[in-house]
Design a protein around this motif. Structure first.
Motif, PDB file in Angstrom:
ATOM      1  N   UNK A  27       0.798  -1.239   0.000  1.00 60.91           N
ATOM      2  CA  UNK A  27       0.000   0.000   0.000  1.00 60.91           C
ATOM      3  C   UNK A  27       0.827   1.283   0.000  1.00 60.91           C
ATOM      4  N   UNK A  28       2.089   1.207   0.452  1.00 60.50           N
ATOM      5  CA  UNK A  28       2.880   2.451   0.449  1.00 60.50           C
ATOM      6  C   UNK A  28       3.216   2.887  -0.976  1.00 60.50           C
ATOM      7  N   UNK A  55       0.551   5.468  -4.264  1.00 61.63           N
ATOM      8  CA  UNK A  55       0.622   6.806  -4.874  1.00 61.63           C
ATOM      9  C   UNK A  55       1.248   6.771  -6.268  1.00 61.63           C
ATOM     10  N   UNK A  56       1.829   5.634  -6.639  1.00 59.79           N
ATOM     11  CA  UNK A  56       2.479   5.530  -7.948  1.00 59.79           C
ATOM     12  C   UNK A  56       1.537   4.911  -8.969  1.00 59.79           C
ATOM     13  N   UNK A  88      -4.952  11.604  -0.084  1.00 64.53           N
ATOM     14  CA  UNK A  88      -5.534  10.475  -0.805  1.00 64.53           C
ATOM     15  C   UNK A  88      -6.614   9.819   0.037  1.00 64.53           C
ATOM     16  N   UNK A 119       2.853   3.451   8.415  1.00 61.34           N
ATOM     17  CA  UNK A 119       4.028   3.001   7.654  1.00 61.34           C
ATOM     18  C   UNK A 119       3.848   3.204   6.148  1.00 61.34           C
ATOM     19  N   UNK A 120       2.639   3.476   5.702  1.00 63.23           N
ATOM     20  CA  UNK A 120       2.418   3.683   4.267  1.00 63.23           C
ATOM     21  C   UNK A 120       2.793   5.091   3.817  1.00 63.23           C
ATOM     22  N   UNK A 121       3.121   5.954   4.746  1.00 64.06           N
ATOM     23  CA  UNK A 121       3.514   7.326   4.369  1.00 64.06           C
ATOM     24  C   UNK A 121       4.893   7.708   4.897  1.00 64.06           C
ATOM     25  N   UNK A 154       2.771  12.580   2.034  1.00 62.47           N
ATOM     26  CA  UNK A 154       1.395  12.192   1.777  1.00 62.47           C
ATOM     27  C   UNK A 154       0.567  12.041   3.050  1.00 62.47           C
ATOM     28  N   UNK A 208      -3.007  10.013   4.115  1.00 57.05           N
ATOM     29  CA  UNK A 208      -4.019   9.049   3.655  1.00 57.05           C
ATOM     30  C   UNK A 208      -5.217   9.096   4.596  1.00 57.05           C
ATOM     31  N   UNK A 220       9.013   8.810  -2.443  1.00 56.90           N
ATOM     32  CA  UNK A 220       8.138   7.643  -2.277  1.00 56.90           C
ATOM     33  C   UNK A 220       8.310   7.151  -0.834  1.00 56.90           C
ATOM     34  N   UNK A 221       7.227   6.745  -0.166  1.00 56.18           N
ATOM     35  CA  UNK A 221       7.371   6.264   1.215  1.00 56.18           C
ATOM     36  C   UNK A 221       8.394   5.134   1.341  1.00 56.18           C
ATOM     37  N   UNK A 243       9.357   1.800   2.988  1.00 52.73           N
ATOM     38  CA  UNK A 243       8.811   0.651   3.712  1.00 52.73           C
ATOM     39  C   UNK A 243       9.547  -0.592   3.281  1.00 52.73           C
TER      40      UNK A 243
END
Lengths: 342, 342, 342, 342
Positions: free
Chosen positions: A49-50, A53-54, C270, C281-283, C288, C290, C338-339, C341
């Protein structure tokens, strides 16, 4: 600028996701295909899920890839599977393989460490070992590069120049290495659960880790004679980072001066001031490797500490560094990330 | 049963709190006084809310302690302060000192490692070094015991018998040690913030850690001649636990057999089956020390891995073990905690 | 391209370091000065070794800055100090202030929450509140922007449109918020030690956190009448990330549809598919935010979950987003990370 | 003293191991059998090395247990399996069931939350709900006790007395709960890997967690009419501990006074001074539950925060507390562990 279209095989693992993270912002690479046999049909955003955004192609099987739209391949598949997959790729494709399948030049060594015959020994002979700081020129002309393992890169980057220059006794090398949990991959194993890794620390594969074959090979080449180092991997309760503490018989100040000079122009290897040591958190998320050299208490002994991010300089970042070389791009392209701290 | 009334000096640190945790359930010890000069007047529950369920005396200054109600003392004060405090205690009191102040028998060694003269060299001569597995008989008759340091206990427990039996080369000892953050104490330092410790790993005091003096002293006694081992401490992103990976020149099977026999009757030291290695999480919160022995790849080399909980067997648990011996109690009294996992 | 030369005041804290990380790769900003009064004279690499790979000016005092070489200022100083520093800056400089000093429009509210009179109430009137998703046009023309607080941004981004559209009862808002430890800054405090934060969780400043003034102000503006929400901050044992779980009286599907439409064109906000929720952890490491929306079990109640990285979208990333707007640059410039992770 | 011989069914999970940890030091309980169908034949020390210091029976299948040597049973089996196993046990055995199988009194509620018919509805009628602070007398006479779930115990302990006394609006209850990762058990799932849990935080089963049925049941009984609370579970990057932040419409000082009085004589429930809040780390490894009460900013609203260790007071400790009651032992027997911090 012409974009090189790349496929990432095995995109549902951590090194696959890390390749996507880095390539998504690479000015000359474009992701044309993502494969993950067991998760084919899913969106990458469902698996990671991270990365939602792409704008990414969906996961497919390897068989579904339209190779006509692909110029180069990053192969992040499990060991053994990889040999056949790479052997089956169109010959015009540049390949960086992140698995261990093509790292050992000697098929006998491969058999010893992996327990079965290598299936593609002819192909093996065309492969260049992918540690760019030492094999840059060969990598530039290679069709297939075997990306160095994460533990191995951490240990070898300082040790190869030391042994080449004869600055340490090759029979007296102790590498005590510690890795974050992402090095174990994303497979669902009890041993890698949060509850089994956090708030604790242990060694594993003591005196038996497969990366040893690779370390032997490269240290022996550097020393010009067989070298068998002590190497013990440990599991750290953290996500990213490898630190190797290496004990040597040799003069610390000479070793420091030699490494400092040797790496002075390397964009990703940095030798700290004499007596200073690095931390894994200083390279998190970046393609950098830091090296510290300290004189031990006993005259004539030296402690060398090296760190890198196992998913970047120890895997996906280095793979892109290799691909940049293979494609004639500046070596640092797309790898300028500043470490993330804290 | 008659209760021995104890004072804990320096109760506001982690080893102080750990003494309280263990003594609160000890059938023969009773807490009569708790001191913490800077937090005098506060309730222990304000300083350590996890102890609020206990009925405890308030924190006082050392000067405020009524010694007539005290039979024995645990001293968990900072280095250097301790010397004078212990010299000033009534002579009838049994004392276990958790600081480093009385661990080095040679005042010159003390000066070398701590940078100033020892203030109580006469008193030093009466002190017994507090590693019960090796000094049990002397501890029983001692008035003052210098509790072994946490790193030191982890390294020494396997190494003393190996060197005593001549099973490893004393000139070839590499101790790579890793400790949880509670070993750094509760002082508010930037380097020990969550953000500076979590998700990362580093070595510190490389070739210069003060515990080396203590390691030298005990290894030299065991070997019967001067020994200077390599010793590198590292900071783990976890609260509790020390693991030492020790590299030796010696035969692994002989070493394993010797350690297994030597510790067969020890209540707190356990040698794992040959080839197995321990994890710090297997001893969390307990007074146990686990030892693993593995043959290294090079013939004639051995890797020994030992673990303990730095706050228990490395500090407060061992202090109680020493006090039990001094008071003629069964050595394991109050130390039967089963490790807490996960 | 002409580079805008920026000074970062208060560069020795985590938000300062994060500004450096992001600006170092920003194509239109260039770091001209770094200040840290107590660490003046040191290299940034000594204070933050992860930044050693960058070529940066040394830390100076604020007085030592040569303003003639500076076009814009990021102010990451502590509360209260900030007011006077900003008042003393040359008027031609664009300023983004990351402190709380200019966020409250009403001097009485400031006094209530901060316990003393605001020293620069005239200047306050010129300041624009820096939440770009809602104040984009005013920010473009502003000289001074007060960057929104990290908790506040997490809570407000979903709540402002919901209240503006009248989709939830303003008297029934519960915001349960959880933050990583980097939000507490780098000051050496016992409460923020690794040992005090890891393996545990707690609420703090319950019903009394200063960010409430800011939340009240913005929610009241959005609702068109006074709003006092429940807000409880908690400390997570992790470095980065804030998650706010917000309980509302309102229809979940309507709320979801409204938010999805409202943020459809926002580059950094988003809205997940209906019923899906985000993780911090997704950001991580990215700018971003969410948002997830779920219908609660009781008819007419909704749970909204929002996440962001407190050091990026909650502080330094948002500050750059504001500065981009003030300088007429594309809003996303330099914020495409980009995040990271895992 | 006569020892009660107990069998632990499902000993290879975390609650099983925790039962062993606690019972090993319980003066009146003795472990006679340990079962784990998939790991039958292994030693407990192989499955849980931290228990190697104990002398334990080997793991067997349930079929292999010799019931003639067993007086009482702790059942720590997965949901659904449990119903048939307990129905098949000799009737003379006292049973504490740690699963959810017998917690819901209404078979319809069971079907709603678990998706299938309950197989032993007659047996269900004999079962007593195992929250000792509220059902102590019934538990004393019970043959089978359904141990309360971990989230549920955390939420209910403060809420039952509040609703019984009519001190809060039953239609306005928001329970925001956060749990450590051990609550998810030891099954090898990708979502529970270290890399997926550490350095991050998220909500799960939002508006759909199965524990809600149990919360509804008990809150409705307490209020004397149907209650449907909001309840959101979140996953913390830590091993142990649950914290519930509960938002209520009611007067904080009255609520605090009532809880303080209600729990004054409870050995394991502690109400903190008005305005103070607890942390999960203050109960780690112990059977204690701490409760804090704070007035919210809006007149007439209250925030209640409760914590416990999910594996102890939320599972195995409470199971022993229930068994103590069933066996006529003092309720606190074997449950005096002091919390482990740090």
């Amino acid at each position: 600028m012409t974009m090189t279209k790349v496929a990432i095989l095995g995109a549902s693992g951590y090194t696959g996701a890390e390749l996507v993270r880095l390539i998504a912002r690479h000015p000359s690479l474009q992701i044309a295909a993502l494969t993950a046999d067991r998760k084919a049909g899913q969106a990458m955003a469902d698996v990671f899920p991270h990365l939602a955004i792409l704008d990414l192609p969906p996961l497919t099987t390897i068989d579904e890839v339209d190779w006509s739209g692909v110029d180069a391949v990053f192969c992040a598949l499990p060991h053994a599977t990889t040999q056949k997959v790479i052997a089956g790729l169109p010959e015009r494709l540049k390949v960086v393989d992140l698995s261990a399948d093509f790292r050992l030049e000697d098929p006998e060594a491969y058999k010893t460490w992996y327990g079965h015959e290598h299936a593609e020994t002819a192909l093996q002979k065309q492969v260049v070992y992918g540690l760019p700081e030492f094999y840059r020129d060969s990598i530039k002309g290679a069709r297939i590069v075997a990306n160095t393992g994460c533990y191995v890169a951490t240990a070898l980057i300082p040790l190869i120049p030391i042994l080449k220059a004869g600055l340490a006794d090759p029979d007296w090398i102790v590498i005590d290495a510690k890795s974050g949990a992402s090095g174990a991959g994303r497979a669902a194993k009890e041993a890698n659960l949060f509850t089994e890794v956090s708030e604790g620390f242990h060694a594993y594969s003591v005196a038996g880790h497969r990366h040893m074959g690779e370390i032997d090979q490269e240290l022996s080449k550097a020393a010009g004679r067989p070298v068998v180092a002590s190497f013990t991997p440990h599991l750290l309760p953290q996500n990213r980072g490898i630190l190797a503490t290496t004990y040597l018989k040799g003069e610390a100040d000479t070793i420091h001066a030699h490494l400092a000079e040797r790496f002075a122009d390397e964009p990703f290897v940095h030798v700290l001031p004499y007596g200073k040591v690095p931390a894994t958190r200083h390279v998190r998320g970046s393609n950098h490797c830091l090296i510290g050299v300290v004189a031990d208490r006993q005259p004539g002994r030296t402690i060398v500490i090296s760190v890198l991010d196992n998913l970047v300089k120890g895997a996906s970042g280095q793979a892109i560094q290799n691909m940049n070389l293979m494609l004639g791009l500046p070596e640092t392209t797309g790898l300028e990330q500043v470490p993330l701290f804290p």
